[in-house]
Write an enzyme that holds these catalytic residues in place. Structure first.
Site, PDB file in Angstrom:
ATOM      1  N   THR A  13       0.819  -1.219   0.000  1.00 48.47           N
ATOM      2  CA  THR A  13       0.000   0.000   0.000  1.00 48.47           C
ATOM      3  C   THR A  13       0.854   1.271   0.000  1.00 48.47           C
ATOM      4  OG1 THR A  13      -0.125  -0.031   2.412  1.00 48.47           O
ATOM      5  CG2 THR A  13      -1.878  -1.179   1.214  1.00 48.47           C
ATOM      6  N   VAL A  16       5.949   3.027  -3.256  1.00 51.71           N
ATOM      7  CA  VAL A  16       6.709   2.144  -4.142  1.00 51.71           C
ATOM      8  C   VAL A  16       5.938   0.847  -4.407  1.00 51.71           C
ATOM      9  CG1 VAL A  16       8.821   0.764  -4.369  1.00 51.71           C
ATOM     10  CG2 VAL A  16       8.955   3.107  -3.496  1.00 51.71           C
ATOM     11  N   CYS A 130      17.462   4.881  -4.860  1.00 49.58           N
ATOM     12  CA  CYS A 130      16.931   5.493  -6.086  1.00 49.58           C
ATOM     13  C   CYS A 130      17.935   6.417  -6.782  1.00 49.58           C
ATOM     14  CB  CYS A 130      15.652   6.270  -5.775  1.00 49.58           C
ATOM     15  SG  CYS A 130      15.747   7.294  -4.293  1.00 49.58           S
ATOM     16  N   ARG A 242      16.634  17.839  -1.162  1.00 50.63           N
ATOM     17  CA  ARG A 242      15.216  17.567  -1.393  1.00 50.63           C
ATOM     18  C   ARG A 242      14.553  18.810  -1.973  1.00 50.63           C
ATOM     19  NH1 ARG A 242      13.424  12.512  -1.220  1.00 50.63           N
ATOM     20  NH2 ARG A 242      13.872  12.129   0.967  1.00 50.63           N
ATOM     21  N   HIS A 249      13.620  12.342  -9.794  1.00 49.22           N
ATOM     22  CA  HIS A 249      14.893  12.837  -9.249  1.00 49.22           C
ATOM     23  C   HIS A 249      15.751  13.377 -10.395  1.00 49.22           C
ATOM     24  CE1 HIS A 249      13.957  11.233  -5.424  1.00 49.22           C
ATOM     25  NE2 HIS A 249      14.824  10.249  -5.333  1.00 49.22           N
ATOM     26  N   ASN A 323      11.842   8.385  -9.806  1.00 52.13           N
ATOM     27  CA  ASN A 323      12.448   7.705  -8.653  1.00 52.13           C
ATOM     28  C   ASN A 323      11.614   6.529  -8.149  1.00 52.13           C
ATOM     29  OD1 ASN A 323      10.876  10.193  -7.961  1.00 52.13           O
ATOM     30  ND2 ASN A 323      10.965   9.313  -5.908  1.00 52.13           N
TER      31      ASN A 323
END
Lengths: 346, 346
Positions: A13, A16, A130, A242, A249, A323
């Protein structure tokens, strides 16, 4: 591939996990049975796979009875406990957490770079971080052709790397700021770290926790994992940042190669035909990779390739990828496809 | 400073002009008369300065009669035409555009670095590019103490560097995306370039137009201006990227110094006492610079200072500043203050 496998997705869930299920469907991965697992909290949710509802179950050791391939993306602590249980029951685990990446008995695999390492697995195969994956896909063809003396990378990372809740935080915070309302950050930069900062309309130079050497754990992942995947002791330096981007990314990469006299055009030609790479490099037409254009695509996009103005062996480039896909779900499913292709799944 | 000067601001209604007027007020700059100038289109607007309304006038050559200091920020083409007219009428021009920066008869000044160059002015002093200014303020103390062999910088730049309309585009586009509405980019990446791209929740690796060598003009500004300001032929490589941030430029900077055996702590101590720098570097407390925290402040903020893991002479750091202040308005007013201090204003 005509027989099907019993596949489990752990963390079904999450941001990813959701992409893993979609990718298994899109790739028409040969599945005889799909087991979706999660924490107790998310168990009971229903997910549609190839038109059929699958109920998510709480992951326990016994969940892996009969499972042949288990894709894990539920956090390092879950992998540490449950991945060995899955292996004990005969499954091959593809683990998307950092739990086993630097373990010397666990292959760390990006199929375009070191598919051969799969043969040495002991039940678990680690999926790299990633930001590392997209960089090594872009740089391995250059390393093979010209050698790599050094890599310096500055990243521009999307919040979905920190999970679905971080994306929600970005969106809600952005709305609040636009409406002139108060907002209290509660997740970013690092869920498990003390201080929280605004990500909307900001840039945060911290991803994961700080290490004693002044680098963050995310930066050390890029430094250490790159060497393990490329099987070469290449000095890597990383600064991980970030951004207020949901998915995709980006990386500003500088490399020094071993060979003299190579041109930017030669690097472009090399990458144009490289596995898993789409070259987007035509500055006359303002063509270059951007995160917003990478979403939902499996490839690593490379552009802005140019030679350093003073260093004959220096090249700069801009590397972008989704990513959640090549950085996570797609690379994991791709590993599973390689395992099947190489006859490694029992 | 007890006497006042007749000061003109050209481009008074723009993003930078507005900050110039605020900065003149905040610094209590000695002003006997303030002339606010703009294009015909914006003329007639009223601006409050120290509690009094000033009407913005259309800039013409005759506008500069009696003006002693003229701060220009209305685009390169305006500067090219009107700056010489202002000089002809006896004014000293501080020009915030790229029109005269690389002209060999025009000093390019960041007061913390090369205030002495003001003595060589021929009527015009150029204010460097925003991304260059904050970098040289952070690096000059390091260059002086240890020498600089090389600089590699990747930028994270705010849209206000492209003007007030670009900020509006970011905000409107963000709202549209959150509401699931259509949006058509019309300004970014470069107003005068052909293709426009979404900036909201994206990162665009193009600032200003591309040059034949594959670098953008913004990148070449950082490369060339740094050498001129530092008066040293230091190899600089830049990758300039636009972010969905309204104000505050960030930079991931790698430097190689000349001296062996220097520690990160020594660099931190050096910058803690450097002019115009605020050190924000305490990773134990998650203290590092961020654009959202730099807005409205004159200083350059430096953090994440760490030594490269393999290169004894290599250091990485994160440099943030308000691009409208130190990157533009404050540096211009600071030049004006230096001109007064050095007795160079007639």
């Amino acid at each position: 591939m005509n027989k099907g496998f019993h596949v489990a997705v752990v963390g079904a869930t999450g941001a990813v996990g959701e992409q893993m299920i979609k990718t298994l469907e899109n790739r028409d991965f040969p599945i005889s049975k799909l087991t979706l697992l999660s924490s107790k909290r998310s168990a009971g949710k229903k997910v549609v796979f190839k038109g059929e509802e699958v109920t998510v179950q709480e992951a326990t050791p016994d969940s892996f009875e009969g499972v042949q391939i288990a894709l894990f993306s539920a956090g390092g602590s879950v992998s540490k406990v449950l991945a060995p249980e899955a292996v004990k029951r005969g499954a091959i685990v593809v683990d998307n957490t950092s739990a086993f990446r630097m373990d010397e008995n666990t292959p760390l695999v990006v199929p375009e770079v070191n598919e051969h390492a799969l043969h040495d697995h002991n039940g678990i195969i680690a999926n790299p971080n990633c930001s590392t994956i997209q960089m090594v896909v872009a740089l391995e063809p250059i390393r093979k052709a010209y050698g790599l003396k050094r890599i310096i990378v500055s990243t521009y990372q999307a919040v979905s790397g920190a999970g679905a809740a971080a994306v929600e935080e970005l969106m809600n915070q952005t709305k609040s700021i636009l409406n002139g309302e108060e907002h209290t950050p509660s997740i970013l930069p690092v869920g498990s770290d003390e201080k929280k900062y605004q990500i909307a309309f900001n840039a945060i130079p911290q991803i994961d926790k700080f290490q004693d050497n002044g680098f963050t754990f995310e930066e050390m992942k890029m430094i250490n994992e790159t060497k393990k995947i490329m099987e070469a002791d290449i000095p890597v330096a990383a600064t991980c940042v970030r951004l207020p981007v949901a998915t995709g990314h980006s990386e500003s990469v500088f490399v020094e190669i071993e060979k003299d006299g190579v041109t930017a055009t030669e690097i472009q030609e090399l990458l144009a035909s490289a596995d898993g790479v789409t070259l987007q490099d035509n500055i006359k037409e303002q063509v270059y990779p951007m995160p917003a254009h990478s979403v939902g695509k499996n490839d690593v996009f490379v552009g802005r390739i140019r030679k350093d103005l003073t260093d004959d062996k220096g090249f700069h480039m801009w590397v972008v990828s989704d990513n959640l896909l090549k950085g996570a779900a797609w690379n994991s499913v791709q590993i599973a496809e390689s395992l099947v292709k190489l006859g490694l799944v029992k």
